[in-house]
Write an enzyme that holds these catalytic residues in place. Structure first.
Site, PDB file in Angstrom:
ATOM      1  CE1 TYR A 101      -3.497  -2.630   0.128  1.00 44.58           C
ATOM      2  CE2 TYR A 101      -2.655  -3.261   2.290  1.00 44.58           C
ATOM      3  CZ  TYR A 101      -3.474  -3.504   1.204  1.00 44.58           C
ATOM      4  OH  TYR A 101      -4.283  -4.618   1.190  1.00 44.58           O
ATOM      5  CB  ALA A 143     -11.483  -6.086   3.695  1.00 43.31           C
ATOM      6  CD  GLU A 170     -14.026  -1.831  -7.068  1.00 40.40           C
ATOM      7  OE1 GLU A 170     -14.936  -2.057  -7.900  1.00 40.40           O
ATOM      8  OE2 GLU A 170     -13.328  -2.719  -6.566  1.00 40.40           O
ATOM      9  NE  ARG A 177      -2.487  -7.564  -2.368  1.00 41.52           N
ATOM     10  CZ  ARG A 177      -2.949  -6.930  -1.287  1.00 41.52           C
ATOM     11  NH1 ARG A 177      -3.790  -5.906  -1.449  1.00 41.52           N
ATOM     12  NH2 ARG A 177      -2.576  -7.296  -0.086  1.00 41.52           N
TER      13      ARG A 177
HETATM   14  C1  DQA Z   1      -7.320  -2.419  -1.005  1.00 41.19           C
HETATM   15  C2  DQA Z   1      -7.261  -3.896  -1.408  1.00 41.19           C
HETATM   16  C3  DQA Z   1      -8.141  -4.731  -0.499  1.00 41.19           C
HETATM   17  O1  DQA Z   1      -8.090  -6.104  -0.862  1.00 41.19           O
HETATM   18  C4  DQA Z   1      -7.675  -4.614   0.937  1.00 41.19           C
HETATM   19  O2  DQA Z   1      -8.542  -5.316   1.803  1.00 41.19           O
HETATM   20  C5  DQA Z   1      -7.511  -3.196   1.374  1.00 41.19           C
HETATM   21  C6  DQA Z   1      -6.952  -2.218   0.448  1.00 41.19           C
HETATM   22  C7  DQA Z   1      -6.357  -1.552  -1.845  1.00 41.19           C
HETATM   23  O3  DQA Z   1      -6.492  -0.336  -1.803  1.00 41.19           O
HETATM   24  O4  DQA Z   1      -5.463  -2.068  -2.526  1.00 41.19           O
HETATM   25  O5  DQA Z   1      -7.738  -2.874   2.543  1.00 41.19           O
HETATM   26  O6  DQA Z   1      -8.629  -1.946  -1.248  1.00 41.19           O
END
Ligand code: DQA
Length: 146
Positions: A22, A76, A97, A106
């Protein structure tokens, strides 16, 4: 153009949470980048973060009359929240989104988004730039209510 930005659960940890996935940008810095990028394009933004599904739905509801577009990182909840999916649809907002990481590369459970079908666009894998690209997309493609 009024843009509502909602960050979902665990994004308050940004900067120290799994930086390999992240990045190192904190939520505070990310929101500042979002505000600067939006202002430069003549758009107003409201940024929120919540760890709770119901609170996210309440934020969406409370800001839906103000907003022209929604940028949401459902985190999530992306993978299983039919409640957030229904709320986005009910709001009637054009939604983008976003994900910091590339969820298609992933774990298998992350490859599924139940949110995607109610969004006009999904942007993933660009780190903080996912949000900035979403702003550019909204400014170019979403009509203001005038
Ligand atoms: C996320 C990806 C999701 O799978 C994860 O649960 C997150 C962050 C991302 O920004 O890459 O909390 O949304």
């Amino acid at each position: 153009m009024n843009i509502l930005v909602i960050h979902g659960p665990n994004l308050h940890w940004l900067g120290k949470r799994e930086p390999a996935a992240y990045g190192h940008t904190t939520l505070k810095t990310l929101n500042a980048l979002i505000k600067k990028h939006s202002a430069a394009r003549g758009a107003k933004v409201r940024c929120f973060q919540s760890n709770c599904e119901g609170a996210i739905i309440d934020l969406l509801t409370a800001n839906s009359a103000w907003a022209d577009a929604l940028i949401i990182n459902p985190a999530a909840y992306t993978h299983y929240s039919y409640a957030i999916r229904d709320a986005i649809k009910a709001s009637g907002l054009s939604a983008v989104e976003v994900h910091l990481s590339d969820i298609s590369k992933r774990e298998p459970f992350r490859k599924v988004s139940v949110i995607k079908p109610v969004c006009v666009k999904q942007i993933k894998g660009l780190g903080a730039d996912s949000y900035l690209s979403a702003i550019d997309f909204a400014v170019k493609n979403v009509k203001t209510r005038g």
